[in-house]
Design a protein around this motif. Structure first.
Motif, PDB file in Angstrom:
ATOM      1  N   ILE A   2       9.312   9.776  28.574  1.00  0.00           N
ATOM      2  CA  ILE A   2       8.101   8.628  28.633  1.00  0.00           C
ATOM      3  C   ILE A   2       8.974   7.263  28.520  1.00  0.00           C
ATOM      4  O   ILE A   2       8.455   6.199  29.395  1.00  0.00           O
ATOM      5  CB  ILE A   2       7.046   9.076  27.767  1.00  0.00           C
ATOM      6  CG1 ILE A   2       6.747  10.248  27.936  1.00  0.00           C
ATOM      7  CG2 ILE A   2       5.993   7.971  27.773  1.00  0.00           C
ATOM      8  CD1 ILE A   2       5.712  11.026  26.896  1.00  0.00           C
ATOM      9  N   GLY A   3       9.789   7.069  27.577  1.00  0.00           N
ATOM     10  CA  GLY A   3      10.052   5.849  27.544  1.00  0.00           C
ATOM     11  C   GLY A   3      11.181   5.249  28.688  1.00  0.00           C
ATOM     12  O   GLY A   3      10.995   4.119  29.151  1.00  0.00           O
ATOM     13  N   LEU A   4      11.624   6.343  29.392  1.00  0.00           N
ATOM     14  CA  LEU A   4      12.596   5.878  30.519  1.00  0.00           C
ATOM     15  C   LEU A   4      11.651   5.513  31.561  1.00  0.00           C
ATOM     16  O   LEU A   4      11.890   4.515  32.243  1.00  0.00           O
ATOM     17  CB  LEU A   4      13.559   6.855  30.830  1.00  0.00           C
ATOM     18  CG  LEU A   4      14.223   6.803  32.037  1.00  0.00           C
ATOM     19  CD1 LEU A   4      15.391   5.382  31.889  1.00  0.00           C
ATOM     20  CD2 LEU A   4      14.711   8.172  32.679  1.00  0.00           C
ATOM     21  N   ILE A  31      14.077  10.603  37.396  1.00  0.00           N
ATOM     22  CA  ILE A  31      12.921  10.643  36.468  1.00  0.00           C
ATOM     23  C   ILE A  31      11.885  11.562  36.495  1.00  0.00           C
ATOM     24  O   ILE A  31      11.480  12.250  35.669  1.00  0.00           O
ATOM     25  CB  ILE A  31      12.144   9.076  36.662  1.00  0.00           C
ATOM     26  CG1 ILE A  31      13.147   7.978  36.347  1.00  0.00           C
ATOM     27  CG2 ILE A  31      10.793   9.422  35.741  1.00  0.00           C
ATOM     28  CD1 ILE A  31      12.537   6.648  36.483  1.00  0.00           C
ATOM     29  N   ALA A  32      11.906  12.212  37.965  1.00  0.00           N
ATOM     30  CA  ALA A  32      10.928  13.243  38.290  1.00  0.00           C
ATOM     31  C   ALA A  32      11.434  14.448  37.629  1.00  0.00           C
ATOM     32  O   ALA A  32      10.923  15.212  37.026  1.00  0.00           O
ATOM     33  CB  ALA A  32      10.876  13.484  39.587  1.00  0.00           C
ATOM     34  N   VAL A  33      12.804  14.813  37.646  1.00  0.00           N
ATOM     35  CA  VAL A  33      13.427  15.834  37.082  1.00  0.00           C
ATOM     36  C   VAL A  33      13.380  15.969  35.470  1.00  0.00           C
ATOM     37  O   VAL A  33      13.138  17.042  35.034  1.00  0.00           O
ATOM     38  CB  VAL A  33      15.146  16.103  37.661  1.00  0.00           C
ATOM     39  CG1 VAL A  33      15.756  16.878  36.877  1.00  0.00           C
ATOM     40  CG2 VAL A  33      15.016  16.248  39.041  1.00  0.00           C
ATOM     41  N   LEU A  34      13.773  14.861  34.807  1.00  0.00           N
ATOM     42  CA  LEU A  34      13.473  14.668  33.572  1.00  0.00           C
ATOM     43  C   LEU A  34      12.033  15.052  33.094  1.00  0.00           C
ATOM     44  O   LEU A  34      11.817  15.786  32.221  1.00  0.00           O
ATOM     45  CB  LEU A  34      13.664  13.306  33.127  1.00  0.00           C
ATOM     46  CG  LEU A  34      15.153  12.928  33.085  1.00  0.00           C
ATOM     47  CD1 LEU A  34      15.428  11.542  32.586  1.00  0.00           C
ATOM     48  CD2 LEU A  34      15.988  13.593  31.976  1.00  0.00           C
ATOM     49  N   MET A  35      10.922  14.409  33.720  1.00  0.00           N
ATOM     50  CA  MET A  35       9.651  14.969  33.439  1.00  0.00           C
ATOM     51  C   MET A  35       9.249  16.369  33.724  1.00  0.00           C
ATOM     52  O   MET A  35       8.684  17.045  32.878  1.00  0.00           O
ATOM     53  CB  MET A  35       8.573  13.977  34.422  1.00  0.00           C
ATOM     54  CG  MET A  35       8.555  12.687  34.004  1.00  0.00           C
ATOM     55  SD  MET A  35       7.566  11.777  35.010  1.00  0.00           S
ATOM     56  CE  MET A  35       7.601  10.272  34.356  1.00  0.00           C
ATOM     57  N   ALA A  36       9.944  17.169  34.777  1.00  0.00           N
ATOM     58  CA  ALA A  36       9.849  18.342  34.884  1.00  0.00           C
ATOM     59  C   ALA A  36      10.521  19.231  33.606  1.00  0.00           C
ATOM     60  O   ALA A  36       9.946  20.234  33.418  1.00  0.00           O
ATOM     61  CB  ALA A  36      10.424  18.965  36.294  1.00  0.00           C
ATOM     62  N   GLY A  37      11.587  18.669  33.331  1.00  0.00           N
ATOM     63  CA  GLY A  37      12.083  19.482  32.208  1.00  0.00           C
ATOM     64  C   GLY A  37      11.347  19.156  30.847  1.00  0.00           C
ATOM     65  O   GLY A  37      11.322  20.182  29.966  1.00  0.00           O
TER      66      GLY A  37
END
Length: 125
Positions: free
Chosen positions: A68-70, A93-99
């Motif tokens: 969320i910070g990123l 960022i999308a991959v991190l959010m899915a993670g």
């Protein structure tokens, strides 16, 4: 899960974003006061994150805090510092959010399994 740890987590993210944004601004000016404020914000962010992980799984809290910070810092970079997103940055960022979503699902399932076998501890909220 109770709401209170999530509020601590969101506060930790907000304070971290302020600190990182000030870091970007201070890096150009070299202002000692700006750097001291940046360090205070980042320290406060870790204190708030520590409160959140008292009730949230650490993997979930840390992944959400960073992701969320990123995302917020990326938007601030776009808006105020003229940075460009680029397709790979957006995909990352999308991959991190899915993670984060997958970590949350895993944490919920682990908690449910613990509760089924009687190993769960009642959390205070």
């Amino acid at each position: 899960m109770p709401l209170r740890p999530w509020l601590f987590l969101l506060a930790a993210v907000a304070v971290e974003v302020v600190g990182v944004t000030v870091m970007k601004a201070a890096s150009g000016s070299g202002s000692l006061a700006a750097f001291m404020f940046m360090y205070a914000m980042i320290g406060l962010s870790f204190c708030l994150l520590a409160q959140a992980v008292r009730r949230l799984p650490i993997a979930l809290a840390y992944a959400a805090w960073e992701t969320i910070g990123l995302a917020c810092v990326t938007l601030i970079g776009l808006r105020f510092f003229g940075e460009s997103p680029g397709p790979f940055k957006l995909l990352g960022i999308a991959v991190l959010m899915a993670g984060v979503v997958l970590v949350n699902v895993g944490a919920s399932r682990a908690a449910a399994a613990r509760d089924r076998i009687g190993g769960g501890v009642a959390a205070e909220g």
